[in-house]
Design an enzyme around this catalytic site. Structure first.
Site, PDB file in Angstrom:
ATOM      1  N   CYS A  90       0.833  -1.182   0.000  1.00  0.00           N
ATOM      2  CA  CYS A  90       0.000   0.000   0.000  1.00  0.00           C
ATOM      3  C   CYS A  90       0.877   1.245   0.000  1.00  0.00           C
ATOM      4  CB  CYS A  90      -0.898   0.004   1.237  1.00  0.00           C
ATOM      5  SG  CYS A  90      -1.696  -1.577   1.573  1.00  0.00           S
ATOM      6  N   ARG A 141      -4.820   1.253  -0.528  1.00  0.00           N
ATOM      7  CA  ARG A 141      -4.617  -0.182  -0.321  1.00  0.00           C
ATOM      8  C   ARG A 141      -4.557  -0.971  -1.625  1.00  0.00           C
ATOM      9  NH1 ARG A 141      -8.528  -4.762   2.527  1.00  0.00           N
ATOM     10  NH2 ARG A 141      -6.870  -6.282   2.914  1.00  0.00           N
ATOM     11  N   SER A 178      -4.880  -4.838  -2.133  1.00  0.00           N
ATOM     12  CA  SER A 178      -5.301  -5.967  -1.297  1.00  0.00           C
ATOM     13  C   SER A 178      -4.501  -7.223  -1.631  1.00  0.00           C
ATOM     14  CB  SER A 178      -6.795  -6.237  -1.499  1.00  0.00           C
ATOM     15  OG  SER A 178      -7.556  -5.081  -1.215  1.00  0.00           O
ATOM     16  N   ILE A 179      -3.796  -7.760  -0.625  1.00  0.00           N
ATOM     17  CA  ILE A 179      -2.984  -8.961  -0.792  1.00  0.00           C
ATOM     18  C   ILE A 179      -3.383 -10.029   0.221  1.00  0.00           C
ATOM     19  CG2 ILE A 179      -0.640  -9.906  -0.784  1.00  0.00           C
ATOM     20  CD1 ILE A 179      -1.092  -7.929  -3.045  1.00  0.00           C
ATOM     21  N   VAL A 227      11.870  -9.173 -19.333  1.00  0.00           N
ATOM     22  CA  VAL A 227      11.934  -8.181 -20.405  1.00  0.00           C
ATOM     23  C   VAL A 227      13.369  -8.113 -20.924  1.00  0.00           C
ATOM     24  CG1 VAL A 227      10.031  -6.751 -19.555  1.00  0.00           C
ATOM     25  CG2 VAL A 227      12.385  -6.253 -18.825  1.00  0.00           C
ATOM     26  N   GLY A 256      14.951 -11.066  -6.903  1.00  0.00           N
ATOM     27  CA  GLY A 256      16.202 -11.524  -6.307  1.00  0.00           C
ATOM     28  C   GLY A 256      17.084 -10.468  -5.681  1.00  0.00           C
TER      29      GLY A 256
END
Length: 626
Positions: free
Chosen positions: A2, A47, A49-50, A281, A355
């Protein structure tokens, strides 16, 4: 994931002011919003949302008697364990979010709560009874936190641009930061290019009460190198801690995917995470694309790979918008590529693994080999090496083989090493190109860091410097800002408290054995993924800037900026143009002349300055989402 913004202090139309501040960071949280406003403080929240997708998880969140209010950006991966402790202590939870754990944890343990947290976070808690604000940032600096104290007001936010909407914010350019920027390619301190605006450093918290701001460091890494275990046992430990960290970082109520390059870090995380999707990419420039290698690896472990080829025009055309999202210029060409990578991922997911941090913890940068090589040359008395270094810098042509080596080895490690970036401006070069010149500032930044690791081996010293400078102000800055520009949460399992605790114990021989880097980590990865990938040399994100700047189309674009009003204000433009022409034509027809990183560092600054302080499109407005 968020974003938040807010202030403590009086202002007219305070709810509307807060709303405008929140609107500038809507990209960080497009799913919902919330705000708390009273006569003393205002806290706003956006927010994404996860975890706990219900509206119950919306912020701001309150404790049982609503005396404390929280806004929080990040993830606490051990929140379920902490929640059990807090419930047993009598706290009542109204949601299943990790956010609420912070609120009750602060009630129960105060600032010492921070020692228990495992995650990435920036948050503030307003105590309505004591009229006190408490804020903290995670131990690595994964999530951003900015603050400014001016005109009897404390401003705080996930992004600086939110401050521009507050009537008591004075928008003044901080020219003093320009010299160090040219050498580091980012601002390497808690200062920013906005005068009076600071970033809270990693592992620090603050309290604000009665107009007084106090900042405290609560965490510092300690590389002891005291592990005495046999190598195979250490590899077992690396494998175990990485498996557990990835498992923790996959806690989510939505799908988790992974970024994938052709290197060991992202490949190992992808395999450990057993994600369904990966994203890559690259550029249609042969060696500047890792797409084919990434696709081959994904196919070898039966995972999907979505790849995008970035065209030169779309890369250059989005630079202004990207600088808006960045808040501050970071002259790492990979930042722009990350924007497109995040954009591609956002079409299908909300969360990705990445990573970042592996090199700083496990000893992964190729330059870490340098102190372990050429030891015979380093036995030459320092006085002679200094003379050779000065001769090389002043008399040998740029691009000549051996010039950089002589310059570096004409200085001690503490004098020469300050960041992973190479071919950026030396202090002498920066002084010559700036109209006002610049005071030497590199060692003012690095000396306190080196002082904390006296007696350590040279690789550990370099890791420590990179952990505090390169990682925070380049790697994590661009990772967060480019992900959030596209409403993507980027999770970094290498940057985990338990992983760090193991990495701190590794002796030099388990990190770097020139020319090999990340010795223990590569050995762990080699058990799971193909050796071709596990042993691949560190590449970085290859970007064809050097090639593009030789093309008329992009040369003209940069040249136009180099003779702009802003360039005239800060730089000796004749020297900028010579640097640009030398690169395009090859000084004395020497095709090895490469000024691309210097040119890019100046150009990105000017693009950023035009956006925030000049005549750029929507100079202080929202970037167009495309």
């Amino acid at each position: 994931m968020c974003g938040f913004a807010g202030f403590v202090g009086s202002v007219e139309n305070r709810e509307a002011v807060l709303e405008h501040m929140m609107d500038t960071i809507i990209h960080r949280g497009p799913d919902s919003s919330g705000k708390f406003v009273d006569e003393d403080a205002a806290l706003g929240f956006r927010r994404l949302s996860i975890i706990d997708l219900s509206a119950v998880g919306d912020q701001p969140l309150y404790n049982e008697d609503r005396s404390k209010v929280l806004v929080f950006n990040g993830e606490i991966y051990n929140y379920q364990e902490l929640r059990q402790e807090l419930v047993a202590a009598g706290h009542v939870f109204v949601s299943n979010t990790d956010s609420e754990t912070l609120l009750h944890g602060y009630e129960e343990w105060g600032a010492s709560m921070l020692d228990r947290l495992r995650g990435m976070y920036a948050f503030v808690i307003w105590d309505r009874n004591e009229k006190k604000l408490f804020g903290a940032r995670d131990i690595f600096g994964i999530k951003p936190m900015y603050y400014a104290q001016m005109n009897d007001t404390l401003l705080f936010a996930s992004e600086i641009k939110a401050f521009l909407e507050h009537p008591k914010f004075d928008k003044v350019f901080n020219e003093a930061a320009l010299g160090n920027y040219l050498s580091f390619q980012f601002v390497p301190t808690n200062e920013t290019f906005f005068k009076g605006v600071f970033c809270l450093q990693p592992g620090h918290y603050f309290t604000y009460e009665d107009g007084r701001l106090e900042i405290t460091r609560y965490f510092e890494p300690n590389f002891t190198g005291d592990c005495r275990k046999p190598f195979e046992e250490v590899v077992d430990d690396v494998e175990a801690v990485m498996k557990e960290s990835v498992r923790m970082h996959k806690i989510s109520d939505v799908e988790v995917a992974s970024y994938l390059s052709s290197g060991v870090d992202s490949s190992y995380l992808t395999w450990l995470g057993q994600v369904d999707r990966t994203f890559t990419v690259g550029f249609d420039e042969g060696k500047y694309s890792e797409i084919q290698d990434a696709k081959e690896f994904a196919a070898s472990i039966n995972m999907k790979n979505d790849a995008k080829v970035i065209s030169p025009d779309e890369y250059w055309d989005r630079l202004s918008d990207i600088q808006y999202y960045m808040d501050e210029p970071v002259a790492d060409p990979a930042a722009i590529a990350l924007f497109f990578l995040s954009k591609e991922a956002s079409k299908k997911v909300k969360v990705v693994l990445s990573g970042e941090g592996s090199d700083e913890l496990f000893g992964g940068y190729n330059i870490y080999c340098e102190p372990l090589e050429h030891t015979s040359f380093d036995k030459i008395p320092m006085g002679i090496r200094r003379l050779l270094g000065r001769f090389a810098e002043c008399c040998l042509p740029r691009g000549m083989k051996g010039r950089g080596f002589l310059m570096r080895h004409g200085k001690t490690l503490e004098e020469r090493y300050f960041a992973n970036a190479t071919n950026i401006f030396t202090e002498r070069e920066a002084d010559k190109i700036l109209k006002k010149g610049c005071e030497p500032g590199i060692q003012k930044v690095t000396r306190p860091l080196y002082d904390r690791v006296k007696g350590k081996d040279p690789v550990t010293k370099m890791q420590y410097v990179d952990l505090h400078l390169w990682l925070v102000h380049d790697i994590l800055m661009k990772g967060d800002k480019m992900g959030m520009a596209n409403s993507i949460e980027v999770r970094v399992p290498f940057l985990d408290r338990k992983v760090l605790e193991l990495a701190e114990t590794l002796p030099l021989k388990y990190k770097v054995r020139a020319p090999r880097t990340k010795v223990a980590l590569r050995a762990a990865a080699d058990r799971s993924i193909r050796s071709k990938t596990a042993e691949k040399k560190k590449l970085g994100f290859p970007i064809p800037i050097r090639v593009w700047l030789k093309e008329d189309k992009y040369y003209r674009r940069v040249r136009e900026m180099f003779v702009s009003e802003a360039a005239e204000k800060f730089f000796r433009t004749d020297r900028l143009l010579k640097m640009l022409d030398d690169h395009k034509n090859g000084k004395n027809h020497n095709e090895k002349t490469d000024n691309s990183r210097k040119i890019w560092t100046v150009y990105i600054f000017l693009v950023w300055y035009d956006r925030f302080f000049g005549n750029g499109r929507q100079a202080a407005g929202k970037a167009e989402m495309m």
